[in-house]
Scaffold this motif. Structure first.
Motif, short mmCIF file in Angstrom:
data_model
loop_
_atom_site.label_atom_id
_atom_site.label_comp_id
_atom_site.label_asym_id
_atom_site.label_seq_id
_atom_site.Cartn_x
_atom_site.Cartn_y
_atom_site.Cartn_z
N TRP A 152 9.33 -49.94 34.18
CA TRP A 152 9.20 -49.59 32.76
C TRP A 152 10.57 -49.54 32.11
CZ3 TRP A 152 8.15 -46.22 36.75
CH2 TRP A 152 8.93 -45.06 36.84
N ARG A 153 10.56 -49.66 30.78
CA ARG A 153 11.80 -49.64 30.00
C ARG A 153 11.78 -48.52 29.01
NH1 ARG A 153 13.17 -51.01 25.03
NH2 ARG A 153 11.15 -52.06 24.64
N THR A 154 12.89 -47.80 28.94
CA THR A 154 13.13 -46.83 27.88
C THR A 154 14.52 -47.11 27.32
OG1 THR A 154 11.76 -45.15 28.96
CG2 THR A 154 13.32 -44.39 27.30
N GLY A 155 14.60 -47.43 26.05
CA GLY A 155 15.88 -47.84 25.48
C GLY A 155 16.32 -49.15 26.08
N GLN A 170 7.78 -39.52 32.47
CA GLN A 170 8.74 -40.56 32.11
C GLN A 170 8.05 -41.90 31.97
OE1 GLN A 170 12.51 -40.33 33.97
NE2 GLN A 170 13.09 -42.42 33.47
N SER A 191 6.11 -42.02 28.65
CA SER A 191 6.92 -42.04 27.43
C SER A 191 7.72 -43.33 27.30
CB SER A 191 7.89 -40.84 27.42
OG SER A 191 8.82 -40.93 28.49
N ALA A 192 7.49 -44.30 28.19
CA ALA A 192 8.24 -45.56 28.17
C ALA A 192 7.82 -46.43 26.98
CB ALA A 192 8.02 -46.32 29.47
N GLU A 193 8.69 -47.37 26.62
CA GLU A 193 8.40 -48.29 25.54
C GLU A 193 7.62 -49.51 26.01
OE1 GLU A 193 11.94 -48.87 22.89
OE2 GLU A 193 12.81 -47.34 24.20
N ASN A 247 6.71 -54.54 21.83
CA ASN A 247 7.77 -53.83 22.55
C ASN A 247 8.15 -54.51 23.86
OD1 ASN A 247 8.00 -51.86 20.63
ND2 ASN A 247 7.07 -50.22 21.85
#
Length: 282
Positions: A187-190, A231, A234-236, A262
């Motif tokens: 997963w990606r966040t930012g 986490q 809440s990922a993008e 996204n």
């Protein structure tokens, strides 16, 4: 269907395994699943690296060489009349007969290979993730093998059913994110990509390895670790990987929607993986 069994190409109904095979009695055996596209197998070296390490872990005295595997695949493609060279392949090594329940190594393993038609257009564009109540069990040894011990995965599959659009997501007993029933997770966040570490008990997937190495070579930060489910939710963007389906993004996990616009990393990664797999030559 024609299968390969210890040097013979035979009809599946004629295949016989000894009831004294420790792959049957104790689950001592491992396998690799991969695809052939136009007769070519993508990342086969990595599959064999993992397979041979697993054989050493199980004290099965056999080393599977690449020319041997490629010859079997080409013969099975021909004998099963898969003229386009597209196939799903399961390469199995079972321990063979053993001396009771002992610590001895296995000197006469059983190798059998099954093949079936594979249609690249059947790969889904996206999936839905469901958090499993079944927890990911811990490996029997130092690392998780792609072994005949599949009860944990079967219990999880029974929990979510047979809908191909749904992938169950394992958590560990500590509620950390682990993996899918038949996949690894990213997963990606930012600007950062995350994926669970092997110490959560997950399989060291071949396509997982491809994603980590490819993204890092592109200068994208990939952090491997232990992460709470919050986490992930809440990922993008979130995606799953395995060697048959490749890279598939999630459209939602539980009730959390993951918008298609996204998919800045998973979309490009999927395109690159698909292109390399189709163009790969042994």
């Amino acid at each position: 269907m024609i299968i390969y069994l210890n040097g013979q190409y035979i009809e599946e109904k004629e295949a016989l395994l000894s009831p004294f095979d420790h792959g049957f009695l104790y689950g001592i055996g491992v396998f690799e699943t991969f695809t052939s596209l136009a007769g070519q197998v993508f990342l086969l070296d990595w599959h064999l690296e993992r397979l041979n390490q697993s054989l050493r872990d199980l004290c099965i005295e056999s080393t599977i060489e690449k020319p041997f595997v490629l010859d079997i695949i080409q013969t099975l493609l021909h004998q099963n009349h898969l003229i386009d060279g597209h196939a799903r392949i399961r390469f199995n090594v079972s321990a063979g007969r053993g001396n009771g329940f002992s610590a001895d190594s296995y000197k006469e393993p059983v190798i059998f290979v099954m093949i079936s038609p594979f249609h690249p257009k059947s790969i889904l564009d996206e999936k839905q993730g469901v958090l499993l109540q079944t927890r990911r069990n811990t490996p029997e040894g130092e690392r998780r093998l792609k072994s005949h011990h599949y009860m944990n995965n079967l219990l999880a599959k029974r929990e979510v059913g047979n809908d191909p659009n749904i992938e169950g997501v394992f958590l560990t007993k500590e509620d950390d994110v682990a993996e899918g029933i038949t996949s690894n997770l990213f997963w990606r966040t930012g600007d950062v990509v995350y994926t669970p570490s092997l110490d959560t008990g997950i399989l060291n997937g071949v396509t997982r390895r491809y994603c980590i190495e490819t993204l890092r070579n592109q200068g994208i930060s990939v952090i491997v670790g232990r992460y709470p489910v919050s986490q992930l939710l809440s990922a993008e963007e979130v995606w799953m990987t395995n060697s048959v389906q490749g890279i598939i993004p999630f459209r939602k996990i539980e009730e959390v929607i993951l918008p298609e616009n996204n998919r800045t990393i998973s979309g490009k990664l999927r395109t690159q993986y698909t292109k390399e797999r189709l163009e790969h030559k042994e």
